[in-house]
Write an enzyme that holds these catalytic residues in place. Structure first.
Site, PDB file in Angstrom:
ATOM      1  N   TYR A  47      14.488  42.831  34.512  1.00  0.00           N
ATOM      2  CA  TYR A  47      15.664  43.187  33.698  1.00  0.00           C
ATOM      3  C   TYR A  47      15.677  44.686  33.464  1.00  0.00           C
ATOM      4  CZ  TYR A  47      18.944  39.719  32.239  1.00  0.00           C
ATOM      5  OH  TYR A  47      20.005  38.858  32.230  1.00  0.00           O
ATOM      6  N   GLU A  49      18.703  46.495  31.922  1.00  0.00           N
ATOM      7  CA  GLU A  49      19.990  46.912  31.338  1.00  0.00           C
ATOM      8  C   GLU A  49      19.897  48.366  30.896  1.00  0.00           C
ATOM      9  OE1 GLU A  49      20.808  44.066  28.285  1.00  0.00           O
ATOM     10  OE2 GLU A  49      21.584  42.590  29.698  1.00  0.00           O
ATOM     11  N   ASP A 193      40.280  53.431  46.394  1.00  0.00           N
ATOM     12  CA  ASP A 193      39.351  52.338  46.690  1.00  0.00           C
ATOM     13  C   ASP A 193      39.089  52.405  48.194  1.00  0.00           C
ATOM     14  OD1 ASP A 193      38.122  49.980  47.350  1.00  0.00           O
ATOM     15  OD2 ASP A 193      39.430  48.709  46.121  1.00  0.00           O
ATOM     16  N   THR A 219      33.019  49.268  48.222  1.00  0.00           N
ATOM     17  CA  THR A 219      31.980  48.269  48.437  1.00  0.00           C
ATOM     18  C   THR A 219      30.902  48.955  49.279  1.00  0.00           C
ATOM     19  OG1 THR A 219      33.067  47.512  50.448  1.00  0.00           O
ATOM     20  CG2 THR A 219      33.548  46.279  48.446  1.00  0.00           C
ATOM     21  N   LYS A 222      30.660  46.941  53.902  1.00  0.00           N
ATOM     22  CA  LYS A 222      31.591  46.912  55.033  1.00  0.00           C
ATOM     23  C   LYS A 222      31.164  48.004  56.022  1.00  0.00           C
ATOM     24  CE  LYS A 222      35.357  44.906  52.309  1.00  0.00           C
ATOM     25  NZ  LYS A 222      35.013  44.879  50.911  1.00  0.00           N
ATOM     26  N   ARG A 228      25.518  43.601  50.045  1.00  0.00           N
ATOM     27  CA  ARG A 228      26.767  43.288  49.339  1.00  0.00           C
ATOM     28  C   ARG A 228      26.741  43.942  47.950  1.00  0.00           C
ATOM     29  NH1 ARG A 228      30.631  39.966  50.524  1.00  0.00           N
ATOM     30  NH2 ARG A 228      29.594  39.618  52.506  1.00  0.00           N
TER      31      ARG A 228
HETATM   32  C1  LIG Z   1      39.989  47.442  49.216  1.00  0.00           C
HETATM   33  C2  LIG Z   1      39.010  46.474  48.633  1.00  0.00           C
HETATM   34  N1  LIG Z   1      38.608  46.637  47.372  1.00  0.00           N
HETATM   35  C3  LIG Z   1      37.743  45.793  46.787  1.00  0.00           C
HETATM   36  C4  LIG Z   1      37.242  44.714  47.467  1.00  0.00           C
HETATM   37  C5  LIG Z   1      36.373  43.736  46.737  1.00  0.00           C
HETATM   38  O1  LIG Z   1      35.077  43.748  47.133  1.00  0.00           O
HETATM   39  P1  LIG Z   1      34.120  42.505  46.786  1.00  0.00           P
HETATM   40  O2  LIG Z   1      34.497  41.403  47.687  1.00  0.00           O
HETATM   41  O3  LIG Z   1      32.746  43.079  47.030  1.00  0.00           O
HETATM   42  O4  LIG Z   1      34.314  42.189  45.344  1.00  0.00           O
HETATM   43  C6  LIG Z   1      37.606  44.506  48.803  1.00  0.00           C
HETATM   44  C7  LIG Z   1      37.058  43.360  49.545  1.00  0.00           C
HETATM   45  O5  LIG Z   1      37.410  42.999  50.585  1.00  0.00           O
HETATM   46  C8  LIG Z   1      38.521  45.405  49.391  1.00  0.00           C
HETATM   47  O6  LIG Z   1      38.960  45.231  50.643  1.00  0.00           O
END
Ligand SMILES: Cc1ncc(COP(=O)(O)O)c(C=O)c1O
Length: 426
Positions: A47, A49, A193, A219, A222, A228
């Site tokens: 843990y 936190e 994002d 993320t 990818k 993950r």
């Molecule tokens: C643009 C975008 N943002 C956020 C996410 C979310 O990621 P996660 O599946 O790890 O929650 C994805 C997932 O495919 C994504 O394509």
């Protein structure tokens, strides 16, 4: 205790499935063996936190070092000053960022899900669409490109607190500078994002969002080819330009507000074993090998797009700048749902996807999305895209011929046997 052979057998079957098939899901990749191994380590027992040097638990001296290493490496990769590596996923990163800067009911503006956006960018079924007031921009009907005029007009009309750029199914680069200009005009934050193209951005193959966007989320699994998970980054704008306060009413640096929104705002204990694996993946991204990998990803995507185009397939926006492409199957008389199923019979894995201005539902769809990050990790180069596209085309054209699909599946399995995947796992 006896080993749970039932579950380990299933894990073994999944390894075999990944080995024998062509993996084209744009959001997937294969981590290195060391990243995979690090995810099954004793740090899962811990843990922690809080953050390195300021935890709510004892015994954190070692995990402090792996987490700090992950932070430092990520800052080095993207040349930024701030990173939070604790979000459990991309969705968690976005939830935390929005919690840090928005109040319930605030207007947000993102790319429509049906045009390539993501659920967390304001979809009605997601926290982002329930807690905040979502508005959307789209892509042009003719060219499939983000309609920046529409984005600007919407921003002036609805005065969002946050403009979100980035997508799940958009194959072109972004004009971050233009988005920042309208955001400054209407008093909005900008968040990019980069979950999908992060690896290409890391290696300078796409526009750099950090100079223009207040915040960048991603993320890690990818194109970054890590475990993950999610991350939040910031290069500047620490000064809290809109004077946001914490729950006690104190003015804080943006970095503090984001840290607090991840923990305790949206998460409890961080997954320190996954953070160790993130640190390893980030170390890999800093190597020259990863530069060649990303360049190959881009070349493979372009070769794949050309191979589809030469067979009469319609790629939204006419091609790709990144690792993926979205294909409108309407001129091929097959739905996205059927295409996904048919390809599955040939051990080719992809996902159905709505195309802009789709006349079919999200369960059926007119499109299919392909990405090359995973097959490039397997070692494929441009010439291999011919085999892949040929196999896809023949499968779709013989969608109801089980014997033909079985034959293609055999060819696919044989083809994939030349690209090793985790040979150390036996
Ligand atoms: C643009 C975008 N943002 C956020 C996410 C979310 O990621 P996660 O599946 O790890 O929650 C994805 C997932 O495919 C994504 O394509």
């Amino acid at each position: 205790m006896q080993r749970d052979t039932l579950v380990f057998d299933l894990i073994r079957q999944e390894l075999e499935r990944q080995r024998r098939g062509i993996e084209l899901i744009a959001s997937e990749n294969f981590t290195s063996l060391q990243v995979m191994q690090a995810m099954g380590n004793v740090m899962t027992n811990k843990y922690a936190e809080g953050y390195p040097g300021r935890r709510y638990y004892g015994g954190c001296e070692i995990v402090d070092q792996t987490e700090q290493l992950a932070i430092d490496r990520l800052c080095q990769i993207f040349n930024v000053e701030y990173a939070n590596v604790q979000p459990h996923s991309g969705a968690q990163a976005n939830a935390a960022l929005m919690l840090a800067i928005l109040q319930p009911g605030d207007a947000i503006l993102g790319l429509d899900l049906s045009m390539g956006g993501h659920l967390t960018h304001g979809s009605a079924v997601n926290f982002s669409g329930k807690l905040y007031k979502p508005h959307f921009y789209g892509v042009g009907k003719e060219d499939g490109l983000v309609d920046y005029d529409m984005l600007e007009a919407k921003a002036r009309e609805v005065k969002p607190k946050l403009i979100i750029c980035g997508a799940s199914a958009y194959s072109r680069d972004w004009d971050y500078a233009r988005i920042r200009r309208v955001a400054d005009e209407v008093g909005a934050f900008v968040m990019a994002d980069i979950a999908h193209p992060a690896g290409l951005i890391a290696k300078g193959l796409l526009n750099y969002p950090f100079d223009h966007c207040h915040f960048v989320t991603s993320t890690t699994h990818k194109t970054l080819r890590g475990p993950r998970g999610g991350v939040i980054m910031m290069k500047k704008d620490f000064e809290n330009p809109f004077g946001l306060k914490d729950v006690k009413g104190n003015l804080r640096m943006m970095s503090n507000l984001i840290d607090m929104a991840v923990f305790p705002g949206t998460q409890g204990g961080p997954l320190e074993h996954v953070i160790a694996a993130k640190a390893i993946a980030f170390g890999e991204i800093l190597t020259p090998e990863f530069q060649s990998y990303q360049e190959q990803v881009q070349k493979n995507a372009q070769a794949m797009a050309a191979a589809f185009t030469s067979r009469g397939y319609q790629i939204i926006s006419g091609g790709t700048d990144n690792h993926l492409m979205l294909i409108d199957l309407r001129n091929k008389n097959i739905s996205g749902k059927k295409a996904e199923q048919v390809l599955g019979h040939a051990d080719i894995t992809a996902n159905k996807n709505m195309v802009p201005y789709d006349d079919k539902s999200a369960f059926v769809t007119s499109g299919v999305r392909f990405g090359v990050a995973a097959i490039t990790t397997r070692g494929m180069v441009e010439k291999d895209m011919e085999f892949v596209v040929n196999a896809i085309d023949r499968s779709l054209m013989q969608a109801d011929d089980a014997a033909a699909l079985a034959g293609i599946k055999k060819e696919v399995n044989e083809f994939m046997s030349q690209f090793a995947l985790y040979p150390e796992m036996g």
